[in-house]
Write a protein that holds these residues in place. Structure first.
Motif, PDB file in Angstrom:
ATOM      1  N   VAL A  74       0.837  -1.204   0.000  1.00 16.55           N
ATOM      2  CA  VAL A  74       0.000   0.000   0.000  1.00 16.55           C
ATOM      3  C   VAL A  74       0.872   1.254   0.000  1.00 16.55           C
ATOM      4  CG1 VAL A  74      -1.585   1.372   1.421  1.00 16.55           C
ATOM      5  CG2 VAL A  74      -2.047  -1.042   1.029  1.00 16.55           C
ATOM      6  N   ILE A  75       1.907   1.261   0.842  1.00 14.43           N
ATOM      7  CA  ILE A  75       2.807   2.417   0.901  1.00 14.43           C
ATOM      8  C   ILE A  75       3.526   2.604  -0.423  1.00 14.43           C
ATOM      9  CG2 ILE A  75       4.874   3.344   2.008  1.00 14.43           C
ATOM     10  CD1 ILE A  75       3.961   1.923   4.585  1.00 14.43           C
ATOM     11  N   TRP A  76       4.009   1.490  -0.993  1.00 11.83           N
ATOM     12  CA  TRP A  76       4.751   1.582  -2.253  1.00 11.83           C
ATOM     13  C   TRP A  76       3.867   2.112  -3.383  1.00 11.83           C
ATOM     14  CZ3 TRP A  76       8.216   2.720  -5.329  1.00 11.83           C
ATOM     15  CH2 TRP A  76       8.246   2.284  -6.641  1.00 11.83           C
ATOM     16  N   PHE A  77       2.647   1.587  -3.506  1.00 11.96           N
ATOM     17  CA  PHE A  77       1.762   2.037  -4.582  1.00 11.96           C
ATOM     18  C   PHE A  77       1.395   3.503  -4.403  1.00 11.96           C
ATOM     19  CE2 PHE A  77       1.535  -2.344  -5.677  1.00 11.96           C
ATOM     20  CZ  PHE A  77       1.081  -2.400  -6.984  1.00 11.96           C
ATOM     21  N   ALA A  78       1.275   3.949  -3.167  1.00 14.83           N
ATOM     22  CA  ALA A  78       0.996   5.368  -2.922  1.00 14.83           C
ATOM     23  C   ALA A  78       2.182   6.237  -3.332  1.00 14.83           C
ATOM     24  CB  ALA A  78       0.669   5.583  -1.441  1.00 14.83           C
ATOM     25  N   MET A  79       3.388   5.813  -2.959  1.00 20.99           N
ATOM     26  CA  MET A  79       4.575   6.593  -3.311  1.00 20.99           C
ATOM     27  C   MET A  79       4.757   6.666  -4.827  1.00 20.99           C
ATOM     28  SD  MET A  79       5.638   7.742  -0.477  1.00 20.99           S
ATOM     29  CE  MET A  79       7.133   8.530  -1.089  1.00 20.99           C
ATOM     30  N   TRP A  80       4.497   5.548  -5.497  1.00 24.17           N
ATOM     31  CA  TRP A  80       4.629   5.555  -6.958  1.00 24.17           C
ATOM     32  C   TRP A  80       3.605   6.507  -7.588  1.00 24.17           C
ATOM     33  CZ3 TRP A  80       7.882   3.665 -10.670  1.00 24.17           C
ATOM     34  CH2 TRP A  80       7.425   3.728 -12.003  1.00 24.17           C
ATOM     35  N   MET A  81       2.383   6.519  -7.063  1.00 21.84           N
ATOM     36  CA  MET A  81       1.361   7.392  -7.623  1.00 21.84           C
ATOM     37  C   MET A  81       1.742   8.860  -7.455  1.00 21.84           C
ATOM     38  SD  MET A  81      -1.378   7.788  -9.301  1.00 21.84           S
ATOM     39  CE  MET A  81      -1.852   6.068  -9.480  1.00 21.84           C
ATOM     40  N   ALA A  82       2.325   9.205  -6.304  1.00 25.37           N
ATOM     41  CA  ALA A  82       2.780  10.582  -6.104  1.00 25.37           C
ATOM     42  C   ALA A  82       3.875  10.929  -7.103  1.00 25.37           C
ATOM     43  CB  ALA A  82       3.283  10.767  -4.671  1.00 25.37           C
ATOM     44  N   ASP A 138      -4.523  -0.132  12.947  1.00 23.00           N
ATOM     45  CA  ASP A 138      -4.132  -1.431  12.401  1.00 23.00           C
ATOM     46  C   ASP A 138      -4.900  -1.839  11.147  1.00 23.00           C
ATOM     47  OD1 ASP A 138      -2.375  -1.563  14.520  1.00 23.00           O
ATOM     48  OD2 ASP A 138      -3.822  -2.558  15.813  1.00 23.00           O
ATOM     49  N   PHE A 139      -5.732  -2.893  11.276  1.00 26.57           N
ATOM     50  CA  PHE A 139      -6.351  -3.506  10.117  1.00 26.57           C
ATOM     51  C   PHE A 139      -7.339  -2.574   9.425  1.00 26.57           C
ATOM     52  CE2 PHE A 139      -9.156  -6.705   8.021  1.00 26.57           C
ATOM     53  CZ  PHE A 139      -8.187  -7.225   7.172  1.00 26.57           C
ATOM     54  N   ILE A 140      -8.078  -1.777  10.183  1.00 25.72           N
ATOM     55  CA  ILE A 140      -9.030  -0.831   9.587  1.00 25.72           C
ATOM     56  C   ILE A 140      -8.280   0.202   8.762  1.00 25.72           C
ATOM     57  CG2 ILE A 140     -10.833   0.862  10.037  1.00 25.72           C
ATOM     58  CD1 ILE A 140     -11.626  -2.011  10.663  1.00 25.72           C
ATOM     59  N   ARG A 141      -7.146   0.653   9.269  1.00 23.07           N
ATOM     60  CA  ARG A 141      -6.330   1.605   8.512  1.00 23.07           C
ATOM     61  C   ARG A 141      -5.874   0.988   7.200  1.00 23.07           C
ATOM     62  NH1 ARG A 141      -1.328   4.556  11.407  1.00 23.07           N
ATOM     63  NH2 ARG A 141      -3.127   5.242  12.650  1.00 23.07           N
ATOM     64  N   LEU A 142      -5.439  -0.260   7.250  1.00 18.73           N
ATOM     65  CA  LEU A 142      -4.988  -0.937   6.035  1.00 18.73           C
ATOM     66  C   LEU A 142      -6.117  -1.039   5.013  1.00 18.73           C
ATOM     67  CD1 LEU A 142      -2.867  -2.539   4.462  1.00 18.73           C
ATOM     68  CD2 LEU A 142      -3.605  -4.588   5.692  1.00 18.73           C
ATOM     69  N   ILE A 143      -7.329  -1.372   5.468  1.00 16.05           N
ATOM     70  CA  ILE A 143      -8.467  -1.497   4.553  1.00 16.05           C
ATOM     71  C   ILE A 143      -8.800  -0.151   3.908  1.00 16.05           C
ATOM     72  CG2 ILE A 143     -10.952  -1.936   4.427  1.00 16.05           C
ATOM     73  CD1 ILE A 143     -10.571  -4.083   6.548  1.00 16.05           C
ATOM     74  N   LEU A 144      -8.880   0.901   4.716  1.00 17.04           N
ATOM     75  CA  LEU A 144      -9.245   2.224   4.189  1.00 17.04           C
ATOM     76  C   LEU A 144      -8.166   2.769   3.261  1.00 17.04           C
ATOM     77  CD1 LEU A 144     -10.856   3.827   7.376  1.00 17.04           C
ATOM     78  CD2 LEU A 144     -12.021   3.037   5.301  1.00 17.04           C
ATOM     79  N   TRP A 145      -6.900   2.554   3.611  1.00 21.52           N
ATOM     80  CA  TRP A 145      -5.815   3.018   2.736  1.00 21.52           C
ATOM     81  C   TRP A 145      -5.759   2.204   1.453  1.00 21.52           C
ATOM     82  CZ3 TRP A 145      -0.908   4.520   6.068  1.00 21.52           C
ATOM     83  CH2 TRP A 145      -1.209   5.685   6.794  1.00 21.52           C
ATOM     84  N   THR A 146      -6.116   0.938   1.522  1.00 22.52           N
ATOM     85  CA  THR A 146      -6.183   0.130   0.306  1.00 22.52           C
ATOM     86  C   THR A 146      -7.261   0.662  -0.628  1.00 22.52           C
ATOM     87  OG1 THR A 146      -5.430  -1.857   1.494  1.00 22.52           O
ATOM     88  CG2 THR A 146      -6.544  -2.193  -0.618  1.00 22.52           C
ATOM     89  N   ILE A 147      -8.401   1.036  -0.073  1.00 21.22           N
ATOM     90  CA  ILE A 147      -9.461   1.643  -0.874  1.00 21.22           C
ATOM     91  C   ILE A 147      -8.974   2.948  -1.505  1.00 21.22           C
ATOM     92  CG2 ILE A 147     -11.758   2.723  -0.788  1.00 21.22           C
ATOM     93  CD1 ILE A 147     -12.444   0.732   1.472  1.00 21.22           C
ATOM     94  N   VAL A 174      -5.868   3.796  -2.259  1.00 25.26           N
ATOM     95  CA  VAL A 174      -4.910   3.480  -3.326  1.00 25.26           C
ATOM     96  C   VAL A 174      -5.637   2.971  -4.568  1.00 25.26           C
ATOM     97  CG1 VAL A 174      -3.106   1.848  -3.996  1.00 25.26           C
ATOM     98  CG2 VAL A 174      -2.906   3.085  -1.853  1.00 25.26           C
ATOM     99  N   LEU A 175      -6.608   2.079  -4.362  1.00 25.74           N
ATOM    100  CA  LEU A 175      -7.373   1.567  -5.500  1.00 25.74           C
ATOM    101  C   LEU A 175      -8.103   2.702  -6.214  1.00 25.74           C
ATOM    102  CD1 LEU A 175      -8.852  -1.728  -3.992  1.00 25.74           C
ATOM    103  CD2 LEU A 175      -7.073  -1.515  -5.749  1.00 25.74           C
ATOM    104  N   SER A 176      -8.625   3.648  -5.446  1.00 22.20           N
ATOM    105  CA  SER A 176      -9.294   4.808  -6.041  1.00 22.20           C
ATOM    106  C   SER A 176      -8.331   5.595  -6.918  1.00 22.20           C
ATOM    107  CB  SER A 176      -9.854   5.705  -4.935  1.00 22.20           C
ATOM    108  OG  SER A 176     -10.348   6.917  -5.465  1.00 22.20           O
ATOM    109  N   ASP A 177      -7.101   5.811  -6.406  1.00 26.92           N
ATOM    110  CA  ASP A 177      -6.104   6.578  -7.155  1.00 26.92           C
ATOM    111  C   ASP A 177      -5.670   5.870  -8.432  1.00 26.92           C
ATOM    112  OD1 ASP A 177      -6.174   8.589  -5.291  1.00 26.92           O
ATOM    113  OD2 ASP A 177      -4.374   7.941  -4.212  1.00 26.92           O
ATOM    114  N   TYR A 178      -5.727   4.536  -8.443  1.00 25.02           N
ATOM    115  CA  TYR A 178      -5.283   3.782  -9.617  1.00 25.02           C
ATOM    116  C   TYR A 178      -6.413   3.474 -10.596  1.00 25.02           C
ATOM    117  CZ  TYR A 178      -0.477   3.052  -8.148  1.00 25.02           C
ATOM    118  OH  TYR A 178       0.835   3.262  -7.835  1.00 25.02           O
ATOM    119  N   ILE A 179      -7.609   3.216 -10.086  1.00 26.46           N
ATOM    120  CA  ILE A 179      -8.720   2.863 -10.968  1.00 26.46           C
ATOM    121  C   ILE A 179      -9.255   4.082 -11.710  1.00 26.46           C
ATOM    122  CG2 ILE A 179     -11.088   2.002 -11.015  1.00 26.46           C
ATOM    123  CD1 ILE A 179     -10.317   0.104  -8.739  1.00 26.46           C
ATOM    124  N   ALA A 180      -9.267   5.248 -11.049  1.00 24.31           N
ATOM    125  CA  ALA A 180      -9.825   6.463 -11.659  1.00 24.31           C
ATOM    126  C   ALA A 180      -9.192   6.781 -13.016  1.00 24.31           C
ATOM    127  CB  ALA A 180      -9.685   7.644 -10.694  1.00 24.31           C
TER     128      ALA A 180
END
Length: 386
Positions: free
Chosen positions: A54-62, A160-169, A171-177
């Protein structure tokens, strides 16, 4: 000449080159790649892998959106250069927060990421004005970043896990759009063939330079691990040398046969923007695989005679497999060829897995290196046959 036109790159006057300010900007992402690889090394579990991804995909998108910005806008103009350096300073904070992004510094990471994406898009929209052909495109981008920002900020406030789920959403938003032209009701979608007017050589060169950054990380991690060991035994030195040979062979697989074809392909197609988007999609996975391989190299140097765990298999074997799969996609995208040598290499790597519980890390890494060296030699001897 309008304000925005004075800041845009000149088109049709030769090949757009990568500027020194862009290379300086990339140093932040050298740091980020190091931070991510170290995070994965110290959190070598399925949860740690998902967090690192998740962190890597976010950094790449930036990085990707900044690359497209400097593809359209001239980074040699003073205003764009200063803007790039501001993004660089914010990026420094983001990268520094990575080790504790899923801990106490999650809000800092999320806020700086959101400021980067929204701030860049908003300022570009201001510079473009109302009549430029990129204005509608950046309006859609800005709105989509506001949508994903909700998940980034709310996720940072959770644990923890809730953060991972929301951040995954997020990241997916940033890539799917962008895959759907940043579609929005009323505003519609961006036409990639008309609005994403990129310069192919610049885009491909920026990606290739990032790949070199990732290779540099594999070599740095190997060298750092070796230098920190008090006693240099023969297995340790052999592991370090094997890791270096692995980096060279993997470099050869990417750069020797088709790395320059991408620029020509993007220049000639009717829809260079969509091809550029696919090009980035392949590279985010490819570089991610190199980060995994760097972790595998460090594990091997530190414990060459240790026996393998499931997590070690993932970074030492699956990482290179993903790298070869990415190269297959890359060569098909740019050359429309199926790299049969890569397919054979993937099968060979997967065949190592059943025997891995009986082998130490050094032997497994040696077998993996042998596969890449064999692919490199084959392609060197058969440059027109994949």
């Amino acid at each position: 000449m309008s304000f925005s036109q004075s800041l845009l790159r000149s088109r049709g006057n030769g090949i757009a080159s990568v500027s020194f300010s862009e290379l300086l900007f990339d140093l932040i992402y050298v740091f980020a790649v190091t931070q991510i690889s170290h995070y994965l090394l110290h959190h070598l579990t399925w949860l740690g892998f998902l967090q690192s991804a998740v962190i890597w995909f976010a950094m790449w998108m930036a990085w990707q959106h900044t690359t497209w910005m400097t593809n359209w806008f001239d980074p040699n103009t003073r205003k764009i250069r200063i803007f790039l350096f501001i993004l660089m300073l914010i990026g420094l904070i983001i990268a520094a927060a990575i080790p504790d992004a899923f801990g106490d510094r999650g809000l800092i990471f999320a806020l700086c990421y959101v400021v980067t994406q929204i701030g860049r898009s908003g300022i570009i929209l201001f510079m473009l004005g109302k009549k430029h052909h990129l204005t509608k495109n950046y309006t859609r981008i800005l709105i989509w970043f506001f949508i994903s920002a909700v998940f980034w900020i709310v996720g940072a406030l959770e644990e923890d896990f809730i953060r991972l789920i929301l951040w995954t959403i997020a990241v997916l938003s940033d890539y799917i759009a962008p895959m759907h032209g940043f579609y929005l009701p009323i505003l519609g979608r961006s036409d990639s063939s008309k609005e994403w007017t990129i310069e192919g050589h610049h885009l491909t060169e920026r990606c290739q330079l990032f790949v070199i950054i990732a290779f540099g990380e594999t070599i740095l991690m190997t060298g750092a691990s070796l230098s920190e060991l008090e006693v240099w035994t023969l297995p340790v030195v052999a592991a370090a040398l094997l890791s270096a040979v692995s980096s060279l062979a993997m470099w050869w697989v990417y750069f020797d046969t088709s790395s320059e074809v991408g620029a020509e392909k993007i220049q000639k197609v009717d829809d260079p923007g969509m091809l550029g988007l696919k090009y980035h999609a392949v590279h985010v996975v490819l570089v991610g695989a190199l980060i995994m391989s760097a972790v595998g190299d460090e594990l091997t140097v530190n414990h060459p005679l240790g026996y393998i765990s499931l997590a070690a298999i993932f970074v030492i074997i699956v990482g290179p497999v993903i790298y070869l799969v990415s190269n297959i996609a890359y060569k098909w995208l740019t050359c429309h060829i199926i790299a049969k040598s890569h397919i054979v290499g993937i099968i060979a790597l997967l065949l190592i897995i059943p025997f891995s519980p009986y082998l130490n890390l050094l032997i497994i890494n040696a077998l993996s290196v042998f596969v890449f060296v064999a692919i490199s030699i084959y392609e060197m001897m058969n440059p027109n046959v994949e």
